[in-house]
Design an enzyme around this catalytic site. Sequence first.
Site, PDB file in Angstrom:
ATOM      1  N   TYR A  80      76.403   7.167  51.005  1.00 19.82           N
ATOM      2  CA  TYR A  80      75.111   8.266  51.104  1.00 19.82           C
ATOM      3  C   TYR A  80      74.311   7.109  50.627  1.00 19.82           C
ATOM      4  CZ  TYR A  80      72.749  12.199  49.763  1.00 19.82           C
ATOM      5  OH  TYR A  80      70.911  13.205  50.032  1.00 19.82           O
ATOM      6  N   PHE A 132      50.254  11.799  71.796  1.00 19.33           N
ATOM      7  CA  PHE A 132      51.561  12.328  72.622  1.00 19.33           C
ATOM      8  C   PHE A 132      52.488  13.943  72.064  1.00 19.33           C
ATOM      9  CE2 PHE A 132      55.990  12.416  72.113  1.00 19.33           C
ATOM     10  CZ  PHE A 132      57.097  12.649  74.116  1.00 19.33           C
ATOM     11  N   THR A 133      52.985  14.537  72.831  1.00 18.08           N
ATOM     12  CA  THR A 133      53.163  15.834  72.587  1.00 18.08           C
ATOM     13  C   THR A 133      53.493  16.350  70.721  1.00 18.08           C
ATOM     14  OG1 THR A 133      55.545  15.787  73.051  1.00 18.08           O
ATOM     15  CG2 THR A 133      53.666  16.377  74.558  1.00 18.08           C
ATOM     16  N   ASP A 222      52.657   3.425  67.304  1.00 18.11           N
ATOM     17  CA  ASP A 222      54.028   4.207  67.684  1.00 18.11           C
ATOM     18  C   ASP A 222      54.310   3.080  68.792  1.00 18.11           C
ATOM     19  OD1 ASP A 222      55.828   5.687  68.671  1.00 18.11           O
ATOM     20  OD2 ASP A 222      54.463   6.954  69.338  1.00 18.11           O
ATOM     21  N   LYS A 265      64.329   5.304  71.491  1.00 20.65           N
ATOM     22  CA  LYS A 265      63.981   4.467  73.074  1.00 20.65           C
ATOM     23  C   LYS A 265      63.786   2.859  72.312  1.00 20.65           C
ATOM     24  CE  LYS A 265      60.925   8.263  74.222  1.00 20.65           C
ATOM     25  NZ  LYS A 265      60.792   8.640  75.986  1.00 20.65           N
ATOM     26  N   ARG A 388      54.739  16.793  82.886  1.00 21.95           N
ATOM     27  CA  ARG A 388      54.139  15.944  82.181  1.00 21.95           C
ATOM     28  C   ARG A 388      52.731  16.386  82.364  1.00 21.95           C
ATOM     29  NH1 ARG A 388      56.759  13.707  77.279  1.00 21.95           N
ATOM     30  NH2 ARG A 388      56.744  16.557  76.709  1.00 21.95           N
ATOM     31  N   PHE A 454      56.389  23.592  76.530  1.00 21.99           N
ATOM     32  CA  PHE A 454      57.443  23.670  77.915  1.00 21.99           C
ATOM     33  C   PHE A 454      59.106  23.090  77.521  1.00 21.99           C
ATOM     34  CE2 PHE A 454      57.652  19.518  76.187  1.00 21.99           C
ATOM     35  CZ  PHE A 454      57.313  19.458  74.641  1.00 21.99           C
TER      36      PHE A 454
HETATM   37  N1  F0G Z   1      55.905   8.705  70.074  1.00 19.17           N
HETATM   38  C1  F0G Z   1      56.537   8.691  71.829  1.00 19.17           C
HETATM   39  C2  F0G Z   1      55.777   7.559  72.103  1.00 19.17           C
HETATM   40  C3  F0G Z   1      57.485   9.218  72.650  1.00 19.17           C
HETATM   41  O1  F0G Z   1      57.340   9.258  73.631  1.00 19.17           O
HETATM   42  C4  F0G Z   1      58.241   9.473  71.712  1.00 19.17           C
HETATM   43  C5  F0G Z   1      59.339  10.442  72.661  1.00 19.17           C
HETATM   44  C6  F0G Z   1      58.249  10.583  70.336  1.00 19.17           C
HETATM   45  C7  F0G Z   1      56.980   9.287  69.617  1.00 19.17           C
HETATM   46  C8  F0G Z   1      58.674  11.133  70.066  1.00 19.17           C
HETATM   47  O2  F0G Z   1      59.911  10.719  69.488  1.00 19.17           O
HETATM   48  O3  F0G Z   1      61.974  11.656  70.782  1.00 19.17           O
HETATM   49  O4  F0G Z   1      62.316  10.310  68.956  1.00 19.17           O
HETATM   50  O5  F0G Z   1      61.643  12.424  68.409  1.00 19.17           O
HETATM   51  N2  F0G Z   1      59.338  10.656  73.926  1.00 19.17           N
HETATM   52  C9  F0G Z   1      60.704  11.305  74.581  1.00 19.17           C
HETATM   53  C10 F0G Z   1      60.247  11.292  76.471  1.00 19.17           C
HETATM   54  C11 F0G Z   1      61.141  12.375  73.806  1.00 19.17           C
HETATM   55  O6  F0G Z   1      61.347  12.172  76.611  1.00 19.17           O
HETATM   56  O7  F0G Z   1      59.278  10.922  76.797  1.00 19.17           O
HETATM   57  P1  F0G Z   1      61.373  10.912  69.509  1.00 19.17           P
END
Ligand code: F0G
Length: 481
Positions: A80, A132-133, A222, A265, A388, A454
């Site tokens: 832990y 980013f979303t 990022d 990623k 997208r 989405f």
């Molecule tokens: N920043 C970028 C540039 C991303 O592409 C993503 C995730 C995140 C942050 C968030 O990371 O998913 O680990 O919470 N992109 C995914 C995609 C969801 O399908 O493009 P996460």
Amino acid sequence: MPEIRFYNRKPVPMEMHKVKIVQKLTLLPAQQRLEKMQEAGFNTFMLHNGDIFLDMLTDSGVNAMSDNMQAAMLRADDAYAGSETFYRMRDKLEELTGIGNLLPAHQGRACENILAQYFVKPGNVVVMNYHFTTAKAHITRLGGRVEELVKEEGLIPKSTLPFKGDIDLEKLKAFFAQEKDNTAFMRIEAGTNLIGGQPISFANMKEATDLARKAGVISVLDASLLQDNLYFIKTREESMKDFSIREIMRKVSDLFDIIYFSGRKFGFARGGGILVRDEALFHNMEDLVPMFEGFLTYGGMSVKEMEAMIIGFDETMDMDIISQGPQFIRHCVDELDAMGVPVITPAGGLGAHLNAREILSHIPAEQYPAGALAAAMYLAGGIRGMERGTLSEERNPDGSERIASVEMLRLAFPRRVFTLSQTEYVIDRVKWLFDHRDLVGGLRFVHEPKTLRFFTGVLEPVGDWPQKLIQAYIADFGEDQ
Ligand code: F0G
């Protein structure tokens, strides 16, 4: 590694690995795909993976692991507090970035939550090349707003610009002159997801971070898509071509105060983390980790994934490994482009991006052309991509649609997952769909969630176009495909 050359045919991208574990795929017959799409509310996020032939929704958490990554998982130290795995991960990241202060988090958006909670106050602005979303949702949830200053050329779908993710430095200068005191931080996304996985140059990052430093604004990278971006810096930026990937990694890292990443990623596994250069700031941010993620030495991650990620970071420094994604994507994009299918060019990282606004120009923006194309792509071959575009935006405060600047269907290439013949199948079915684009109609919401709609929104087709599309498909390929 340069591309492997062929003796008497045009070059094709080469898998620099061999297959050791496989997962069986099933291609449901067309009529059944229509039923599954109806059950999923015409939202590809809601499909069951077993009903999909090629899952190109994302590269997030679905990249193939190597033998060495899987082997490393066995030595994960489950504790832990004080897990040795954490210290190995921290040390590896320090070796690559020069920053040894690591806040672990369970994925990228958890890092975004922590950053937003710490820095964003109501009325603040976060300046960035492009949003980013999830990053934007965390900022706006706390009463902040985003200012996107990507160069205008970056938004032009068909282009030869090598670094479409570059921020407009003149606009950034003017922005800081006006808003620096109200700016929570500057966020640079390398590569830039929502404009087609497009890279940002080292030179641009250098100038942008210099401007931020002069303005007294914290700079945040990022790095979720940095793997592809490193490849593009080496192959497209003349002044950087003689540096190794490791050296470029370090040069990029040296520019920023804070680096965060999605380990789904970057690192080929599942997790995330924030690296904070300033010791005092790091300790001040620490409190948020046990509150939202888990103790400071695992942050909500499985230690097995952390061990895999440590190897994944090293594999990310290997040009043989990181070349393949961009090379497969380029093959797909260039073939489609040559056949006249509107795609985002030049090919970037992450995936092939189809220009839905142009392909389905007969569908009004309020009927989500990219969402319709995503649904149609599943019908036409069992391929799952991700919308997208406007569907991925939030509505304006007055309830009207915020029309996305780029309206795309993304076909992601999870790393080391798909072969060349599967890529050829994708090219073939996209071309078929393009030739039958007049059959595709729009979508409308039946249930519309208030935020990140989405993901779980339920939609229905405007008219009976899915039935007509399936009939045309069966006429060409038969009932069983
Ligand atoms: N920043 C970028 C540039 C991303 O592409 C993503 C995730 C995140 C942050 C968030 O990371 O998913 O680990 O919470 N992109 C995914 C995609 C969801 O399908 O493009 P996460």
